[in-house]
Design a protein around this motif. Sequence first.
Motif, PDB file in Angstrom:
ATOM      1  N   MET A   1      36.118  83.058  41.908  1.00 42.77           N
ATOM      2  CA  MET A   1      34.790  82.875  41.376  1.00 42.77           C
ATOM      3  C   MET A   1      33.808  83.009  42.537  1.00 42.77           C
ATOM      4  SD  MET A   1      33.182  79.613  39.326  1.00 42.77           S
ATOM      5  CE  MET A   1      34.559  79.538  38.228  1.00 42.77           C
ATOM      6  N   GLY A   2      32.752  83.769  42.331  1.00 46.76           N
ATOM      7  CA  GLY A   2      31.798  84.024  43.399  1.00 46.76           C
ATOM      8  C   GLY A   2      30.696  83.011  43.494  1.00 46.76           C
ATOM      9  N   ALA A   3      30.320  82.402  42.372  1.00 47.84           N
ATOM     10  CA  ALA A   3      29.233  81.428  42.324  1.00 47.84           C
ATOM     11  C   ALA A   3      29.324  80.688  41.003  1.00 47.84           C
ATOM     12  CB  ALA A   3      27.884  82.120  42.457  1.00 47.84           C
ATOM     13  N   PHE A   4      28.458  79.689  40.852  1.00 46.99           N
ATOM     14  CA  PHE A   4      28.466  78.881  39.643  1.00 46.99           C
ATOM     15  C   PHE A   4      27.030  78.689  39.184  1.00 46.99           C
ATOM     16  CE2 PHE A   4      28.632  74.795  37.353  1.00 46.99           C
ATOM     17  CZ  PHE A   4      29.682  75.029  36.497  1.00 46.99           C
ATOM     18  N   MET A   5      26.757  78.923  37.915  1.00 52.08           N
ATOM     19  CA  MET A   5      25.428  78.659  37.370  1.00 52.08           C
ATOM     20  C   MET A   5      25.427  77.250  36.806  1.00 52.08           C
ATOM     21  SD  MET A   5      23.131  80.941  34.888  1.00 52.08           S
ATOM     22  CE  MET A   5      21.454  80.482  34.557  1.00 52.08           C
ATOM     23  N   THR A   6      24.472  76.440  37.250  1.00 54.78           N
ATOM     24  CA  THR A   6      24.464  75.031  36.896  1.00 54.78           C
ATOM     25  C   THR A   6      23.076  74.566  36.492  1.00 54.78           C
ATOM     26  OG1 THR A   6      24.827  72.787  37.728  1.00 54.78           O
ATOM     27  CG2 THR A   6      24.207  74.443  39.355  1.00 54.78           C
ATOM     28  N   HIS A   7      23.034  73.567  35.624  1.00 61.10           N
ATOM     29  CA  HIS A   7      21.775  72.921  35.272  1.00 61.10           C
ATOM     30  C   HIS A   7      21.420  71.859  36.320  1.00 61.10           C
ATOM     31  CE1 HIS A   7      24.787  70.159  33.795  1.00 61.10           C
ATOM     32  NE2 HIS A   7      23.870  69.254  33.570  1.00 61.10           N
ATOM     33  N   CYS A   8      22.248  71.742  37.336  1.00 65.16           N
ATOM     34  CA  CYS A   8      22.040  70.812  38.457  1.00 65.16           C
ATOM     35  C   CYS A   8      22.237  69.351  38.079  1.00 65.16           C
ATOM     36  CB  CYS A   8      20.688  71.006  39.133  1.00 65.16           C
ATOM     37  SG  CYS A   8      20.594  72.540  40.064  1.00 65.16           S
ATOM     38  N   GLY A   9      23.111  69.106  37.122  1.00 62.75           N
ATOM     39  CA  GLY A   9      23.553  67.735  36.903  1.00 62.75           C
ATOM     40  C   GLY A   9      24.409  67.344  38.106  1.00 62.75           C
ATOM     41  N   ASN A  11      27.275  65.888  38.545  1.00 65.53           N
ATOM     42  CA  ASN A  11      28.709  66.216  38.531  1.00 65.53           C
ATOM     43  C   ASN A  11      28.948  67.680  38.878  1.00 65.53           C
ATOM     44  OD1 ASN A  11      29.583  63.644  37.917  1.00 65.53           O
ATOM     45  ND2 ASN A  11      29.556  63.996  35.717  1.00 65.53           N
ATOM     46  N   SER A  12      28.188  68.581  38.278  1.00 67.94           N
ATOM     47  CA  SER A  12      28.415  70.006  38.563  1.00 67.94           C
ATOM     48  C   SER A  12      28.024  70.338  39.998  1.00 67.94           C
ATOM     49  CB  SER A  12      27.688  70.900  37.566  1.00 67.94           C
ATOM     50  OG  SER A  12      26.298  70.694  37.596  1.00 67.94           O
ATOM     51  N   VAL A  13      26.990  69.692  40.531  1.00 62.89           N
ATOM     52  CA  VAL A  13      26.618  69.923  41.933  1.00 62.89           C
ATOM     53  C   VAL A  13      27.760  69.477  42.846  1.00 62.89           C
ATOM     54  CG1 VAL A  13      25.063  69.208  43.796  1.00 62.89           C
ATOM     55  CG2 VAL A  13      24.121  69.862  41.579  1.00 62.89           C
ATOM     56  N   LEU A  14      28.306  68.292  42.604  1.00 61.65           N
ATOM     57  CA  LEU A  14      29.419  67.805  43.437  1.00 61.65           C
ATOM     58  C   LEU A  14      30.650  68.698  43.317  1.00 61.65           C
ATOM     59  CD1 LEU A  14      29.298  63.925  43.041  1.00 61.65           C
ATOM     60  CD2 LEU A  14      28.616  65.308  45.002  1.00 61.65           C
ATOM     61  N   GLU A  15      30.946  69.153  42.110  1.00 65.01           N
ATOM     62  CA  GLU A  15      32.101  70.031  41.924  1.00 65.01           C
ATOM     63  C   GLU A  15      31.919  71.350  42.668  1.00 65.01           C
ATOM     64  OE1 GLU A  15      32.836  70.417  37.735  1.00 65.01           O
ATOM     65  OE2 GLU A  15      33.196  68.275  37.501  1.00 65.01           O
ATOM     66  N   CYS A  16      30.707  71.892  42.632  1.00 66.84           N
ATOM     67  CA  CYS A  16      30.439  73.151  43.357  1.00 66.84           C
ATOM     68  C   CYS A  16      30.547  72.954  44.857  1.00 66.84           C
ATOM     69  CB  CYS A  16      29.048  73.679  43.010  1.00 66.84           C
ATOM     70  SG  CYS A  16      28.943  74.372  41.367  1.00 66.84           S
ATOM     71  N   VAL A  17      29.992  71.865  45.358  1.00 67.02           N
ATOM     72  CA  VAL A  17      30.081  71.586  46.794  1.00 67.02           C
ATOM     73  C   VAL A  17      31.542  71.443  47.193  1.00 67.02           C
ATOM     74  CG1 VAL A  17      29.581  69.865  48.577  1.00 67.02           C
ATOM     75  CG2 VAL A  17      27.762  70.621  47.041  1.00 67.02           C
ATOM     76  N   ALA A  18      32.304  70.668  46.422  1.00 60.46           N
ATOM     77  CA  ALA A  18      33.710  70.462  46.747  1.00 60.46           C
ATOM     78  C   ALA A  18      34.507  71.762  46.675  1.00 60.46           C
ATOM     79  CB  ALA A  18      34.318  69.421  45.810  1.00 60.46           C
ATOM     80  N   ALA A  19      34.114  72.655  45.771  1.00 63.76           N
ATOM     81  CA  ALA A  19      34.806  73.934  45.630  1.00 63.76           C
ATOM     82  C   ALA A  19      34.308  74.969  46.633  1.00 63.76           C
ATOM     83  CB  ALA A  19      34.636  74.469  44.214  1.00 63.76           C
ATOM     84  N   GLY A  20      33.227  74.650  47.336  1.00 66.39           N
ATOM     85  CA  GLY A  20      32.685  75.587  48.313  1.00 66.39           C
ATOM     86  C   GLY A  20      31.999  76.787  47.678  1.00 66.39           C
ATOM     87  N   LEU A  21      31.369  76.575  46.530  1.00 65.83           N
ATOM     88  CA  LEU A  21      30.726  77.674  45.809  1.00 65.83           C
ATOM     89  C   LEU A  21      29.202  77.611  45.925  1.00 65.83           C
ATOM     90  CD1 LEU A  21      32.694  77.748  42.444  1.00 65.83           C
ATOM     91  CD2 LEU A  21      32.726  79.467  44.259  1.00 65.83           C
ATOM     92  N   LYS A  94      31.672  75.948  54.110  1.00 64.14           N
ATOM     93  CA  LYS A  94      31.746  74.877  55.108  1.00 64.14           C
ATOM     94  C   LYS A  94      31.589  73.506  54.442  1.00 64.14           C
ATOM     95  CE  LYS A  94      29.674  73.308  59.431  1.00 64.14           C
ATOM     96  NZ  LYS A  94      28.631  73.584  60.448  1.00 64.14           N
ATOM     97  N   LEU A  95      30.657  73.394  53.498  1.00 59.28           N
ATOM     98  CA  LEU A  95      30.505  72.128  52.770  1.00 59.28           C
ATOM     99  C   LEU A  95      31.766  71.804  51.977  1.00 59.28           C
ATOM    100  CD1 LEU A  95      26.848  72.350  51.418  1.00 59.28           C
ATOM    101  CD2 LEU A  95      27.745  70.723  53.094  1.00 59.28           C
ATOM    102  N   GLY A  96      32.382  72.815  51.395  1.00 58.91           N
ATOM    103  CA  GLY A  96      33.628  72.599  50.656  1.00 58.91           C
ATOM    104  C   GLY A  96      34.734  72.076  51.551  1.00 58.91           C
ATOM    105  N   ARG A  97      34.860  72.661  52.753  1.00 59.41           N
ATOM    106  CA  ARG A  97      35.876  72.171  53.707  1.00 59.41           C
ATOM    107  C   ARG A  97      35.606  70.718  54.081  1.00 59.41           C
ATOM    108  NH1 ARG A  97      35.122  77.296  55.624  1.00 59.41           N
ATOM    109  NH2 ARG A  97      33.706  76.619  57.279  1.00 59.41           N
ATOM    110  N   LYS A  98      34.338  70.393  54.354  1.00 57.98           N
ATOM    111  CA  LYS A  98      33.990  69.014  54.723  1.00 57.98           C
ATOM    112  C   LYS A  98      34.284  68.043  53.580  1.00 57.98           C
ATOM    113  CE  LYS A  98      30.465  69.818  58.216  1.00 57.98           C
ATOM    114  NZ  LYS A  98      29.103  69.507  58.642  1.00 57.98           N
ATOM    115  N   ALA A  99      34.002  68.467  52.356  1.00 52.55           N
ATOM    116  CA  ALA A  99      34.269  67.605  51.200  1.00 52.55           C
ATOM    117  C   ALA A  99      35.768  67.355  51.050  1.00 52.55           C
ATOM    118  CB  ALA A  99      33.704  68.243  49.929  1.00 52.55           C
ATOM    119  N   ARG A 100      36.563  68.399  51.206  1.00 50.36           N
ATOM    120  CA  ARG A 100      38.022  68.228  51.084  1.00 50.36           C
ATOM    121  C   ARG A 100      38.571  67.363  52.217  1.00 50.36           C
ATOM    122  NH1 ARG A 100      37.059  73.338  49.348  1.00 50.36           N
ATOM    123  NH2 ARG A 100      37.554  74.329  51.320  1.00 50.36           N
TER     124      ARG A 100
END
Length: 139
Positions: A1-9, A11-21, A94-100
């Motif tokens: 997946m190249g990116a994620f479209m989010t309403h910026c809730g 949970n979705s922001v945290l999931e994207c950060v953790a996934a590095g997207l 980089k944020l995804g690596r830090k989150a993991r």
Amino acid sequence: MGAFMTHCGWNSVLECVAAGLPMVSCPHFTEQFMNEKLVVDVLWVGVPVGVKGAAQWGVDAEGVLATRQDVERAVAAVMDYGEEGSARRARAAKLGRKAREAVVHGGSSFRNVALLIQHVQQRASTRNPWIEKKPSDCR
């Protein structure tokens, strides 16, 4: 997946950060606009769709006011492989690596949860006179 479209809730922001997207942000109301500012202006891992009208100030509107062209522009920008898009993907990774790293054994989040559990266990094992009294005795 190249990116994620989010309403910026959150949970979705945290999931994207953790996934590095990287994210395309399209908030609808309330705190989602503040989360969008974090994603776009602070972390630099998002591209805003550009919600217009009363909705952009967190006021409930009849609907979110963004055009098909706004969405197309934001998706094209987040998927761009130029210098800006590559830098955005690198920051997201980089944020995804830090989150993991934070949640693995010995990571900062792992340690903080362990400390919380330890604190609760210590408090539970300590006699608390307020708990042992009857409600009528506590007046």
